[in-house]
Design a protein around this motif. Structure first.
Motif, mmCIF file in Angstrom:
data_model
loop_
_atom_site.group_PDB
_atom_site.id
_atom_site.type_symbol
_atom_site.label_atom_id
_atom_site.label_comp_id
_atom_site.label_asym_id
_atom_site.label_seq_id
_atom_site.Cartn_x
_atom_site.Cartn_y
_atom_site.Cartn_z
ATOM 1 N N THR A 48 0.829 -1.208 0.000
ATOM 2 C CA THR A 48 0.000 0.000 0.000
ATOM 3 C C THR A 48 0.860 1.254 0.000
ATOM 4 N N ALA A 49 1.890 1.273 0.858
ATOM 5 C CA ALA A 49 2.778 2.432 0.923
ATOM 6 C C ALA A 49 3.530 2.637 -0.387
ATOM 7 N N THR B 192 2.642 1.617 -3.404
ATOM 8 C CA THR B 192 1.697 2.057 -4.439
ATOM 9 C C THR B 192 1.356 3.526 -4.285
ATOM 10 N N GLY B 193 1.115 3.957 -3.043
ATOM 11 C CA GLY B 193 0.829 5.375 -2.803
ATOM 12 C C GLY B 193 1.987 6.266 -3.216
ATOM 13 N N CYS B 194 3.215 5.817 -2.930
ATOM 14 C CA CYS B 194 4.399 6.590 -3.323
ATOM 15 C C CYS B 194 4.501 6.701 -4.841
ATOM 16 N N ILE C 84 2.063 6.497 -7.055
ATOM 17 C CA ILE C 84 1.000 7.384 -7.556
ATOM 18 C C ILE C 84 1.415 8.843 -7.397
ATOM 19 N N TRP C 85 2.021 9.144 -6.251
ATOM 20 C CA TRP C 85 2.537 10.498 -6.036
ATOM 21 C C TRP C 85 3.619 10.844 -7.052
ATOM 22 N N TYR D 236 3.926 9.658 -10.043
ATOM 23 C CA TYR D 236 3.278 9.874 -11.336
ATOM 24 C C TYR D 236 2.721 11.294 -11.425
ATOM 25 N N VAL E 158 2.748 -0.974 -11.645
ATOM 26 C CA VAL E 158 2.553 0.409 -11.194
ATOM 27 C C VAL E 158 3.855 1.199 -11.334
#
Length: 303
Positions: free
Chosen positions: A42-43, A45-47, A49-50, A52, A159
């Motif tokens: 989760t961490a 993936t969140g990183c 996305i940021w 991107y 991702v």
């Protein structure tokens, strides 16, 4: 009569004999590792996305500039004021490096916690004495984390590729860097599976948690370094000769050249996927051999 039948069948109803019972047992025993894996995914993936979201600003921060500004190039002062490129490069590098090094914690965990600890504490022997055969026990121990590792790592690689955008080497590194090569292809998944199998084999050999974790880590380290050393030999290189001299492309992984740059040996960017497939195949073969060896060792040690 009815009461006797009920009493006779009740214990069988309470005994989890099917695969679902073994799967649930593995998930329950190793729920801490499962939670950690979920939080890490989760961490990460969140990183990504940021990253991107920062990509466009990062590209502007890494673009060419001029002093003074021209119609085609912005001023270097304006470009240097952009810091998104540093944040973007650091974030992408962090996730890519974590993917490339995943084999080490997986091997240590598989050897120590997944197999070694249960053999050392007698938990495995207790399960074998009841309703679970050793082969089914080991199959569940390997299958459950293999599915979770393969799906999670594979999704994170996709991702990561999405967040890297156009793969600008000034921002995300050249394709042939070890971390970049592993973290952007199926080799990342294969390394995780190979680490799992090597760790499990180490657990069965050592039968104690700490030694098994160390042996599993050491086996993964040897595997990683051997493939890193000989990766360039997994596919024939390209040799280019020009009498007047030439400049190899930035994307070329250069193996050798002469002083006048009239002859160069290198892997072009197009070799990325062939090299990935060969290395992935080697890793999967290692995982298969280690898994078969683990089952064979378990069978020989059973009375």
């Amino acid at each position: 009569m009815t009461a006797a039948l009920t009493a006779a069948t009740a214990p069988a109803a309470r005994t989890p004999r099917g695969p679902s019972g073994l799967v649930w047992a593995v998930l329950r025993v190793h729920r801490t590792a499962l939670v950690f894996w979920g939080l890490a995914l989760t961490a990460a993936t969140g990183c990504l996305i940021w990253m991107y979201a920062l990509a466009d600003d990062a590209r502007r921060g890494a673009s060419a500039c001029a002093v003074p500004a021209t119609d085609r190039l912005p001023s270097c002062t304006a470009v240097n004021a952009i810091t998104a490129d540093e944040t973007y490069s650091s974030g992408i590098a962090l996730i890519t490096t974590a993917l490339s090094y995943l084999v080490f914690p997986v091997a240590a965990w598989a050897g120590g916690a997944l197999i070694g600890r249960e053999l050392e504490s007698g938990t495995a022997q207790l399960a074998w004495a009841q309703s679970v055969t050793p082969a089914r026990w080991l199959a569940a121990k390997l299958a459950v984390p293999a599915v979770l590792l393969a799906s999670g790592t594979g999704a994170l690689v996709l991702v990561n590729l999405w967040a890297r955008g156009d793969d600008n080497p000034n921002l995300v590194g050249d394709w042939y860097y070890s971390d970049v090569f592993i973290g952007t292809g199926p080799a990342a998944v294969a390394y995780a599976l190979a680490g799992l199998a090597l760790g499990a084999l180490a657990g069965l050999v050592c039968r104690r948690a700490l030694p098994a974790a160390g042996v599993g880590f050491a086996a993964a380290l040897v595997l990683y370094n051997v493939l890193d050393r000989y990766r360039e030999d997994l596919r024939p290189t390209v040799t280019r000769v020009e009498a007047g001299g030439f400049e190899p492309p930035r994307s070329a992984w250069q193996m050798g050249w002469n002083d006048g740059l009239t002859r160069a040996t290198y892997h072009p960017r197009s070799h990325f996927w062939p090299l990935q497939y060969v290395e992935t195949g080697i890793l999967l073969a290692v995982a298969a051999v280690a898994t078969l060896a683990a089952f064979g060792l378990l069978r020989r040690r059973m009375p």
